[in-house]
Design an enzyme around this catalytic site. Structure first.
Site, PDB file in Angstrom:
ATOM      1  N   ASN A 150      68.807   7.430  81.133  1.00  0.00           N
ATOM      2  CA  ASN A 150      69.256   6.125  80.661  1.00  0.00           C
ATOM      3  C   ASN A 150      68.853   5.101  81.711  1.00  0.00           C
ATOM      4  OD1 ASN A 150      72.243   7.746  79.559  1.00  0.00           O
ATOM      5  ND2 ASN A 150      70.483   7.212  78.328  1.00  0.00           N
ATOM      6  N   ARG A 170      69.395   2.092  82.656  1.00  0.00           N
ATOM      7  CA  ARG A 170      70.262   0.917  82.696  1.00  0.00           C
ATOM      8  C   ARG A 170      71.507   1.227  83.506  1.00  0.00           C
ATOM      9  NH1 ARG A 170      71.515   3.659  77.851  1.00  0.00           N
ATOM     10  NH2 ARG A 170      73.688   4.368  77.914  1.00  0.00           N
ATOM     11  N   GLU A 190      70.940  12.333  82.349  1.00  0.00           N
ATOM     12  CA  GLU A 190      71.904  13.127  81.581  1.00  0.00           C
ATOM     13  C   GLU A 190      71.515  14.600  81.544  1.00  0.00           C
ATOM     14  OE1 GLU A 190      73.031   9.775  78.164  1.00  0.00           O
ATOM     15  OE2 GLU A 190      72.546  11.827  77.582  1.00  0.00           O
ATOM     16  N   VAL A 248      78.261   1.900  81.070  1.00  0.00           N
ATOM     17  CA  VAL A 248      79.665   1.496  80.911  1.00  0.00           C
ATOM     18  C   VAL A 248      80.524   2.163  81.994  1.00  0.00           C
ATOM     19  CG1 VAL A 248      81.678   1.576  79.383  1.00  0.00           C
ATOM     20  CG2 VAL A 248      79.393   1.228  78.403  1.00  0.00           C
ATOM     21  N   ARG A 257      88.320   4.217  78.182  1.00  0.00           N
ATOM     22  CA  ARG A 257      87.802   3.048  77.464  1.00  0.00           C
ATOM     23  C   ARG A 257      88.857   2.592  76.467  1.00  0.00           C
ATOM     24  NH1 ARG A 257      81.410   3.903  76.049  1.00  0.00           N
ATOM     25  NH2 ARG A 257      80.805   4.961  77.981  1.00  0.00           N
ATOM     26  N   GLY A 287      71.655   8.606  70.899  1.00  0.00           N
ATOM     27  CA  GLY A 287      72.913   8.458  70.171  1.00  0.00           C
ATOM     28  C   GLY A 287      73.034   9.371  68.964  1.00  0.00           C
ATOM     29  N   ILE A 326      72.368  24.138  72.603  1.00  0.00           N
ATOM     30  CA  ILE A 326      73.570  24.645  73.289  1.00  0.00           C
ATOM     31  C   ILE A 326      74.769  24.248  72.447  1.00  0.00           C
ATOM     32  CG2 ILE A 326      74.937  24.597  75.406  1.00  0.00           C
ATOM     33  CD1 ILE A 326      72.464  23.886  76.933  1.00  0.00           C
TER      34      ILE A 326
HETATM   35  C1  MV4 Z   1      71.836  18.528  72.580  1.00  0.00           C
HETATM   36  C2  MV4 Z   1      72.976  19.282  72.254  1.00  0.00           C
HETATM   37  C3  MV4 Z   1      72.887  20.654  72.334  1.00  0.00           C
HETATM   38  N1  MV4 Z   1      71.718  21.238  72.704  1.00  0.00           N
HETATM   39  N2  MV4 Z   1      70.704  19.148  72.943  1.00  0.00           N
HETATM   40  C4  MV4 Z   1      73.613  14.258  71.375  1.00  0.00           C
HETATM   41  C5  MV4 Z   1      73.104  12.892  71.717  1.00  0.00           C
HETATM   42  C6  MV4 Z   1      71.880  13.051  72.527  1.00  0.00           C
HETATM   43  N3  MV4 Z   1      71.926  12.218  73.677  1.00  0.00           N
HETATM   44  C7  MV4 Z   1      71.848  14.498  72.906  1.00  0.00           C
HETATM   45  N4  MV4 Z   1      72.854  15.171  72.153  1.00  0.00           N
HETATM   46  C8  MV4 Z   1      72.962  16.523  72.168  1.00  0.00           C
HETATM   47  N5  MV4 Z   1      71.843  17.189  72.556  1.00  0.00           N
HETATM   48  C9  MV4 Z   1      70.659  20.476  72.988  1.00  0.00           C
HETATM   49  N6  MV4 Z   1      69.518  21.072  73.340  1.00  0.00           N
HETATM   50  C10 MV4 Z   1      74.136  18.609  71.893  1.00  0.00           C
HETATM   51  C11 MV4 Z   1      74.135  17.224  71.830  1.00  0.00           C
HETATM   52  C12 MV4 Z   1      75.387  16.626  71.474  1.00  0.00           C
HETATM   53  C13 MV4 Z   1      76.138  15.949  72.407  1.00  0.00           C
HETATM   54  C14 MV4 Z   1      75.674  15.766  73.710  1.00  0.00           C
HETATM   55  C15 MV4 Z   1      76.421  15.115  74.629  1.00  0.00           C
HETATM   56  C16 MV4 Z   1      77.669  14.634  74.262  1.00  0.00           C
HETATM   57  C17 MV4 Z   1      78.149  14.766  72.998  1.00  0.00           C
HETATM   58  C18 MV4 Z   1      77.390  15.432  72.051  1.00  0.00           C
HETATM   59  C19 MV4 Z   1      77.874  15.582  70.752  1.00  0.00           C
HETATM   60  C20 MV4 Z   1      77.118  16.229  69.831  1.00  0.00           C
HETATM   61  C21 MV4 Z   1      75.868  16.749  70.183  1.00  0.00           C
END
Ligand code: MV4
Length: 451
Positions: free
Chosen positions: A290, A292, A275, A295, A339, A164, A203
């Site tokens: 994940n 589980r 994911e 949603v 949602r 999160g 990224i």
């Molecule tokens: C990242 C990323 C960019 N590059 N990892 C945010 C929550 C966590 N589950 C992983 N996340 C991210 N990991 C790398 N290497 C950008 C995010 C991220 C993000 C990912 C999915 C959906 C929304 C997001 C919002 C901000 C950052």
């Protein structure tokens, strides 16, 4: 065969599990806090038991209370839903040592997937594409600097026990790395009692795409396609769809094959989601598992015709996937979920209160998962999801038109909801063209504020 299961959750997902159990002839026990006495999950379960006060820590998150409720009611198994205790490995373990089947993966698998760096390692070994990054945990600033130099900036530091967005720091220049490392470790230590972090290539504008997994207790794994979940705000998804416009049949087949092997190697069982982030070139990179039901599972149910929650119960009873699925997994048409949250559509302030008016849309290709009803009062103690509106169409254009139609017939009075926000997003040309990434919502809201 289960005679009776306890549903360790509230709201729409508790009701969703009750629906699946009832279709299988399994009795259900609802648990509820003092704030949820008049919830629909209490009304539609065969039995209901109060497990404590409104505060989650003393009810839905209280392991001894939940286990006692299962023992008193003589339940055979516990379904944890999502959130609350769903990915708590200790809870899964206590269930099994108390003679209760936990409807989810084995405790040690949940624990392993909770350590993201470990999940990364096992995915890489099985041939699932991961981002360039650390092999293990970061031991020192110098090590991290050396690694970042090799990978190239920007990089991201992530708490291995995180999720999160907490315990994450984007590093764009070596000069800021030592301080960001220290603050990520401090935040992770405080939030997860584990300060360990790892590093990977960052990224900038990814798409968030996730694959649905089902795995039985006999080593069989099936992948039920993907969901596009890029429309998020502050790590809360707003709109999900399946399939993703950007996943080609070839890419889907490749990821499916690698995930079948990986999830088999891990000993993953029951339902789960893997994911990925999609980069600008259209490549997918694993980020986390994940462990589980999620949603947004209904969009996958619409395009596959597979009842994922019923599959969870049958898997936990030892049935084989071939008997549950009755044929190959195929994807038909396009599904979208909005949602509907009890919050102000512009300020996002929570908006609990009494539902003085309530009309749920229906008709062909429309599904509403909710625990709400006219005159019910939404309690202020839990998350703001009041309903999930899911539509299915033969293609994306039909799904969007159907969602617009259904949103216009969804009447909610007495509180604010995200319905007007969804209507504006659906009208956006970029959304309609499928041209968006995880920065869509921040951009969309800034555009509106500036206009
Ligand atoms: C990242 C990323 C960019 N590059 N990892 C945010 C929550 C966590 N589950 C992983 N996340 C991210 N990991 C790398 N290497 C950008 C995010 C991220 C993000 C990912 C999915 C959906 C929304 C997001 C919002 C901000 C950052």
């Amino acid at each position: 065969m289960f005679q009776k299961i306890l549903v360790a959750n509230r709201g729409e997902i508790a009701l969703r599990v009750i629906c699946a159990a009832r279709e299988l002839g399994i009795k259900t026990v609802a648990v509820y806090s003092e704030a949820d006495r008049y919830s629909l999950h209490v009304r539609f379960a065969d039995e209901a038991i109060c497990i404590g006060p409104a505060k989650s820590a003393r009810s839905y998150l209280d392991i001894p209370s939940v286990i006692s409720a299962a023992e008193i009611t003589n339940a055979d198994a516990i379904h944890p839903g999502y959130g609350f205790l769903s990915e708590n490995a200790d809870f899964a373990e206590v269930c099994e040592t108390s003679g209760l089947r936990f409807i989810g993966p084995k405790a040690d698998v949940i624990r392993m997937m909770g350590f993201k760096q470990h999940a990364r390692t096992v995915m890489k070994k099985a041939g699932v594409p991961i981002l360039p990054g650390s092999e293990g945990l970061i031991q020192s600033s110098d090590e991290a600097l050396e690694m970042a130099e090799r990978i190239g900036y920007p990089v991201i530091l992530k708490a291995t026990a995180g999720g999160g967005g907490r315990g994450m720091r984007v590093v764009r220049h070596p000069s800021e790395l030592p301080n960001l490392l220290a603050s990520a470790q401090a935040e992770a230590g405080a939030a997860f009692s584990c300060p360990d972090v790892y590093l990977e290539k960052y990224i900038d504008s990814p798409r968030h795409i996730e694959f649905q997994v089902l795995a039985d207790l006999h080593g069989n794994v099936e992948i039920l396609g993907e969901r596009e979940c890029s429309i998020q705000r502050r790590h809360q998804k707003l709109i999900e769809e399946s399939p993703s416009l950007k996943v080609t049949p070839k890419l889907r087949a490749d990821i499916t094959a690698s995930l079948k092997k990986a999830m088999g190697d891990i000993g993953y069982t029951n339902a789960g989601t893997v994911e990925f982030l999609m980069d600008e070139t259209g490549m997918l990179h694993f980020i986390e598992v994940n462990a589980r039901v999620q949603v947004e599972h209904p969009v996958t149910e619409f395009v596959t015709g597979i009842d994922i929650v019923k599959a969870q119960l049958r898997i936990a009873m030892g049935e084989k996937l071939t008997d549950i699925l009755k044929g190959p997994v195929t994807l038909t048409g396009h599904a979208i979920e909005c949602r509907i949250n009890a919050e102000h559509p512009e300020t996002f302030a929570p908006s609990p209160g009494r539902l003085t008016g309530w009309n749920v849309p229906g008709g062909i290709g429309v599904r509403v998962d909710t625990c709400a009803y006219t005159d019910w009062t939404i309690p202020p103690y839990y998350d703001s999801l009041v309903a999930k509106l899911i539509v299915h169409g033969r293609d994306r254009a039909e799904a969007i038109a159907r969602m617009n139609r259904a949103l216009s017939m969804f009447v909610v009075e007495g509180i604010h909801t995200s319905i007007p926000l969804h209507q504006r997003i659906l009208a956006d040309p970029q959304f309609q063209a499928g041209e968006f990434d995880t920065n869509f919502i921040p951009r969309f809201l800034a555009k509106k504020a500036g206009a």
